[in-house]
Scaffold this active site. Structure first.
Site, PDB file in Angstrom:
ATOM      1  NE  ARG A 261      -3.599  -2.529   2.529  1.00 51.21           N
ATOM      2  CZ  ARG A 261      -4.218  -2.263   3.623  1.00 51.21           C
ATOM      3  NH1 ARG A 261      -4.407  -2.111   4.461  1.00 51.21           N
ATOM      4  NH2 ARG A 261      -5.023  -4.149   3.102  1.00 51.21           N
ATOM      5  NE  ARG A 276      -1.633   5.435   8.858  1.00 55.68           N
ATOM      6  CZ  ARG A 276      -2.339   5.047   8.684  1.00 55.68           C
ATOM      7  NH1 ARG A 276      -2.606   4.797   7.845  1.00 55.68           N
ATOM      8  NH2 ARG A 276      -3.501   5.100  10.028  1.00 55.68           N
ATOM      9  CD  GLU A 348      -8.764  -0.787  10.395  1.00 51.81           C
ATOM     10  OE1 GLU A 348      -9.178  -2.150   9.286  1.00 51.81           O
ATOM     11  OE2 GLU A 348      -8.801   0.180  10.060  1.00 51.81           O
ATOM     12  CB  SER A 351     -11.999  -4.504   9.430  1.00 51.70           C
ATOM     13  OG  SER A 351     -11.692  -4.451   8.074  1.00 51.70           O
ATOM     14  NE  ARG A 388      -2.077  -1.054  10.733  1.00 55.80           N
ATOM     15  CZ  ARG A 388      -3.400  -0.277  11.239  1.00 55.80           C
ATOM     16  NH1 ARG A 388      -4.529   0.005  11.857  1.00 55.80           N
ATOM     17  NH2 ARG A 388      -2.540   1.131   9.664  1.00 55.80           N
TER      18      ARG A 388
END
Length: 422
Positions: A261, A276, A348, A351, A388
């Protein structure tokens, strides 16, 4: 994409969905107009084609001046049909481009608003009181350096910012999480998979990742391939252009893959450590089912994500994501957020989204039912985003001396404690 019949039967429902997402409903008006133009162009083309076929029969039976006139009209009509066909194709392309640009509808139960308007559904576990324990918690990067587990400096040297090396117990911890996540998902009935991390444009566009998320996608123009940001993409495209038997559903897959990403919109956010990053590994769950069953399946996926976080003994909460923060393909999304001690908030880590028929219509994935075929429903759910999860494990399990206690589920892989380097 959404069902085109909704535009004709209930355009106000589509307008309301856009409004709840925080987008202008004017796109619906333009789309309704494009649909009318498309149907008009189709009717015109079919009328001319019908006349053309009829003339062919008349020419065969005509004679003399009548035949000459009919042949003249046939030549004229051939040009008209060709022009009408071009107008039909252009109107059809315009309609489909506009239709594919629309996001999915939103569930009535989803809270309305933006990023901060989520609803907390559940909080599990109690964050540790480090002050009561007599020490200030270290962040995951400091802990990772003490353990010899994370090397950001050499990651940046070799690849640039937001890249890293997992070293020593850091690499072992990720491998343990992968093995645990994949074996646990298999016990739940998911088929383990390792999909390609490079996909064709059809797969990326079909899952809805070349719309609002296009800025975060890495593209290899010489090969016209995309690096996936989630294995949701190859898993969704796995059954593209296929018809699935209803008796074979649900089909559940759990895939391990690297994810890439750009994080284009995150300049200045979470720049320290591995929370991140531009590349991380992940285990993703994916389900094909029917529209009617998709809502119960969404709750099941959330249940498995909760079970996973309980297995890792992490304090977390579950939120119902607000409509303005949904991805284009999802009608509803639940996030699981782990407590990060040094940030003093929940972040987060996983999800799950119900995409209903949005992706399957774009990828032409259908279900063979008694009354014919219907689009399948697709759902996705992150089981373990490695970096994460490692952040949460290190910070929540840390001790005053820099060691880190691991949850019991990881003891067979690494023992109960990660010790700092001497």
């Amino acid at each position: 994409m959404i069902d085109p019949r909704l535009l004709r039967d209930d355009p106000d429902r589509v307008r309301d969905a856009l409004r709840r997402r925080g987008e202008s409903p004017e796109a619906v008006d333009a789309l309704v107009g494009a649909d009318a133009a498309r149907r008009s162009a189709i009717a015109e083309f079919e009328a001319l084609r019908s006349e053309q076929k009829g003339l062919g029969k008349q020419v065969a039976q005509a004679k003399g001046d009548e035949k000459t006139a009919l042949l003249t009209r046939t030549r004229e009509l051939s040009a008209e049909v060709k022009a009408a066909d071009a107008r039909r194709a252009e109107a059809d392309a315009d309609f489909n481009e506009r239709l594919r640009a629309l996001p999915n509808l939103v569930a009535e139960e989803a809270p309305e608003g933006g990023e901060d308007d989520f609803v907390v559904l559940e909080t599990v576990g109690t964050p540790r009181d480090f002050a009561a324990e007599g020490f200030e918690p270290r962040d995951h990067l400091e802990l990772g350096q003490m353990l010899g587990a994370i090397d950001m400096e050499r990651g940046a040297k070799v690849s640039g910012s937001r890249f890293y090396y997992l070293t020593g117990v850091g690499a072992q911890l990720e491998l343990a999480l992968i093995q645990l996540a994949m074996s646990t998902a298999a016990q739940w009935g998911f088929t383990p998979m390792i999909p390609p991390a490079l996909v064709r444009p059809q797969a990326m566009e079909g899952t809805g990742f070349l719309g609002q998320a296009a800025a975060d996608v890495y593209h290899l123009p010489d090969d016209d391939l995309y690096l996936v940001g989630t294995s949701e993409v190859p898993l969704a495209a796995y059954h593209s252009d296929e018809i699935l038997d209803a008796a074979s559903l649900p089909r559940r897959y759990a895939a391990f893959s690297p994810c890439y990403r750009r994080e284009a919109g995150s300049h200045g956010k979470d720049t320290r450590g591995i929370f991140r990053v531009h590349w991380f590994d992940k285990v993703e769950m994916f389900t094909y089912t029917t529209l009617e069953e998709s809502f119960a399946e969404h709750r099941r996926l959330l249940g498995w994500e909760r079970e996973w976080l309980n297995l890792l003994e992490l304090p977390y909460r579950v939120i119902d994501v607000a409509t303005g923060d949904l991805g284009a393909s999802a009608i509803r999304k639940f996030d699981c957020e782990a407590w990060i001690p040094t940030q003093g908030k929940y972040r987060e880590v996983s999800s799950t989204s119900n995409c209903t028929e949005y992706q399957s219509r774009r990828l032409d994935i259908r279900v063979r039912a008694e009354d014919g075929t219907v689009p399948a429903a697709t759902l996705n759910g992150t089981l373990c985003a490695m970096t994460r999860t490692i952040v949460a494990l290190l910070e929540n399990g840390q001790q005053a001396d820099g060691s880190v206690r691991l949850p019991e589920a990881l003891h067979p892989f690494l023992g109960p404690v990660l010790e700092p380097l001497a």
